[in-house]
Design a protein around this motif. Structure first.
Motif, mmCIF file in Angstrom:
data_model
loop_
_atom_site.group_PDB
_atom_site.id
_atom_site.type_symbol
_atom_site.label_atom_id
_atom_site.label_comp_id
_atom_site.label_asym_id
_atom_site.label_seq_id
_atom_site.Cartn_x
_atom_site.Cartn_y
_atom_site.Cartn_z
ATOM 1 N N GLU A 53 0.817 -1.227 0.000
ATOM 2 C CA GLU A 53 0.000 0.000 0.000
ATOM 3 C C GLU A 53 0.847 1.272 0.000
ATOM 4 O OE1 GLU A 53 -2.152 -3.417 1.711
ATOM 5 O OE2 GLU A 53 -0.237 -2.457 2.203
ATOM 6 N N LEU A 54 2.116 1.165 0.337
ATOM 7 C CA LEU A 54 2.990 2.345 0.307
ATOM 8 C C LEU A 54 3.357 2.636 -1.147
ATOM 9 C CD1 LEU A 54 4.545 4.474 1.940
ATOM 10 C CD2 LEU A 54 6.493 2.910 1.965
ATOM 11 N N ARG A 55 2.794 3.687 -1.668
ATOM 12 C CA ARG A 55 2.984 3.983 -3.091
ATOM 13 C C ARG A 55 4.388 4.503 -3.365
ATOM 14 N NH1 ARG A 55 -2.127 7.708 -4.417
ATOM 15 N NH2 ARG A 55 -1.431 8.665 -2.472
ATOM 16 N N ILE A 56 4.952 4.030 -4.444
ATOM 17 C CA ILE A 56 6.291 4.465 -4.839
ATOM 18 C C ILE A 56 6.146 5.733 -5.663
ATOM 19 C CG2 ILE A 56 8.357 3.849 -6.134
ATOM 20 C CD1 ILE A 56 7.696 0.915 -5.472
ATOM 21 N N PRO A 57 6.746 6.824 -5.240
ATOM 22 C CA PRO A 57 6.506 8.129 -5.877
ATOM 23 C C PRO A 57 6.703 8.145 -7.380
ATOM 24 C CG PRO A 57 7.689 8.418 -3.836
ATOM 25 C CD PRO A 57 7.611 6.947 -4.060
ATOM 26 N N GLU A 58 7.823 7.666 -7.888
ATOM 27 C CA GLU A 58 8.101 7.778 -9.318
ATOM 28 C C GLU A 58 7.098 7.000 -10.162
ATOM 29 O OE1 GLU A 58 12.856 8.689 -9.646
ATOM 30 O OE2 GLU A 58 12.101 6.700 -10.132
#
Length: 553
Positions: A411-416
């Motif tokens: 659930e922790l979205r990867i910014p790029e």
């Protein structure tokens, strides 16, 4: 006469024997020797009546030190309401906050005993005593091997020393301020039980809190388990039940937060007593097998005081073969303070940056770039030697942080990959546009009719909303120069971590994070409706000039 004398002698000897026995037991109860390293030894207490020990403990005298006095700020010393804490009995009753199904569960009869480790620095005596007493009152005697209080060089050594008169309690006092992390390591090193239980010094454990935690450790020693943490109100000291549908989470700045289980996760939980897998623990309260704790490398002893250690141990547990769980049938109340009542030698922010930077450098692999992007103040800050922790990770053959993201916290979205969005920012038929005139150093922000065709003109209306909440035009960001209502929105060189450049989409509003004002437009002069400048103003739900649509691709 001879028989009478014999009876008299036997009676006297019997009285003397009883007196000697009572004297021996009394001496054992009062034994308070100081051992090597500042350790205070206490009676084992296994064959001593706990009620007798409570009777010997002078509670009123213990609590009389540093009591709140009328006219003083009750929050000054401890950052919670000292007056209210001192009004509450040390053995007050609290409501059982568990789900009713928890009362039907049965646990093994041979659960392992535990050493309970409580570290503190200048804790209020009322909350410290209430923590210890709640453990003694609500825990089966045979499951508490010892309660180890680690006094992290408090101003008054009696805060800890006087409590060794209580059952099971031992006291360690640091010779200098070490902080929570190194204090916990010291407590764990002297602990004699095979299971370690870490508690904060302003807690109250609830009914049958320990049994379900020890059960999970018995089933699998690589489980690291935490109770549901109920809330003790810092103002009123009311005991409030927390939701059992929460787990630990965080953002890329390594800021801990509680998050609700997703609808999908809730649907899978057919039994409300089942453990909840959590990506991270809050860190203050948890139980771990001692051999597993040692195998994993204890804590990072180079971290200072407090803060960030929960990320380091959480990543390490998951990535090196263990798991973290919240146990819904275990409840412990905790006083959540809004600030720290004690000082950090290098400052709170600097200490937190050092500790989290050590975590990022050792455990986050290439993903540490997102930590630095979200916490730019960490760039260039010293964080000490991490070689031993890097070698520990190699020797344990731990997974990568990519594995952690894919298997533990997807659930922790990867910014790029997900949070660079490009498109128009539209208000009805007009769009935000950059315009640069001759003689200007940088472009200004205006509203112009939206351009749907490709070309240079359309490019002036193309904005990028980044993962760290900046609104960018090339290398320039929407910003403000003052924090007052009506302040004009300008374009300035983008700077990571600049609060004046952070914006959040809230419904139809675009909210400026530092001021909580909303992006707005105002007429320039009195007559021309088409000439509007872009500003920030207090948010109004009915203001059409504050309604925006971010049309992102």
């Amino acid at each position: 006469m001879r028989r009478l004398n014999r009876r008299l002698v036997l009676s006297v000897l019997g009285v003397l024997w009883i007196a000697a026995l009572l004297l021996y037991l009394g001496t054992r109860k009062r034994l308070e020797g100081v051992g090597p390293g500042g350790q205070l030894q206490t009676p084992k207490g296994s064959d001593i009546d706990w009620d007798d020990l409570w009777d010997q403990f002078e509670e009123r005298k213990y609590l009389s030190a540093r009591r709140w006095k009328g006219g003083e700020d009750p929050y000054r010393l401890y950052a919670f309401n000292q007056r209210e804490s001192e009004r509450i009995p040390s053995d007050r009753a609290i409501r059982d906050t568990r789900h009713h199904r928890c009362t039907t569960l049965h646990y093994s009869s041979d659960l392992p005993p535990t050493s309970i480790i409580i570290t503190f620095h200048n804790e209020a005596r009322s909350t410290l005593l209430r923590t210890v007493r709640s453990v003694l009152n609500r825990t089966p005697v045979h499951l508490v091997h010892e309660i180890i209080l680690v006094d992290d060089f408090s101003d008054d050594s009696d805060d800890c020393r006087l409590l060794i008169k209580l059952p099971k309690v031992k006291c360690l006092r640091n010779r200098k301020r070490e902080g929570l992390i190194r204090s916990r390591i010291r407590g764990a090193d002297v602990a004699q039980a095979g299971v370690l239980t870490f508690l904060d010094s302003h807690c109250e454990v609830n009914k049958d809190w320990l049994l379900p935690l020890l059960q999970r450790i018995k089933e699998d020693p690589t489980h690291v388990v935490s109770p549901v943490i109920d809330i003790i109100n810092l103002d009123t000291f009311a005991y409030v039940a927390a939701s059992s549908d929460l787990r630990g989470g965080f953002d890329w700045s390594l800021h801990f937060k509680w998050e609700q289980l997703s609808p999908k996760q809730k649907a899978k939980r057919t039994d409300p007593t089942e453990p909840i897998k959590t990506p991270i623990i809050a860190g203050g309260l948890f139980v771990i097998d001692k051999a597993w704790f040692n195998h994993l490398g204890k804590y990072d002893a180079a971290m200072d005081i407090w803060g960030g250690e929960n990320f380091e141990i959480s990543f390490r547990v998951w990535m090196c073969g263990g798991s973290l769980e919240i146990i819904p049938c275990s409840r412990v109340g905790h006083v959540f303070r809004k600030k720290h009542p004690y000082t950090f030698p290098e400052g709170n922010a600097n200490t937190y940056i050092k500790n989290t930077k050590r975590t990022a450098e050792v455990w986050m692999d290439e993903y540490k770039q997102y930590y630095y992007a979200a916490r730019p103040a960490a760039q260039g800050r010293p964080y000490g030697d991490i070689q031993s922790r890097v070698e520990l990770r190699k020797s344990l053959k731990c997974h990568s942080f990519k594995w952690y993201l894919e298997n533990v916290y997807p659930e922790l979205r990867i910014p790029e990959e997900s949070l660079y969005q490009t498109g128009m920012i539209r208000q009805r038929q007009r769009c935000l546009e950059t315009q640069k005139s001759e003689g200007q150093d940088s472009p200004v922000v205006i509203l112009n009719p939206c351009i749907t065709s490709k070309g240079a003109a359309a490019a002036a209306q193309e904005w990028t909303y980044t993962y760290n909440q900046q609104v960018r035009y090339q290398k320039l960001c929407l910003s403000i120069q003052t924090l007052f209502p009506g302040s004009q929105v300008v374009l300035l060189p983008c700077r990571e971590g600049d609060g004046k450049q952070r914006w959040n989409k809230v419904g139809s509003h675009i909210e400026h994070m530092a001021t909580r004002y909303c992006l707005d437009t105002e007429m320039v002069g009195d007559t021309n409706e088409n000439m509007r400048e872009v500003v920030i103003n207090p948010c109004e739900s009915t203001a059409m000039s504050q309604r925006w649509e971010m049309v992102m691709s």
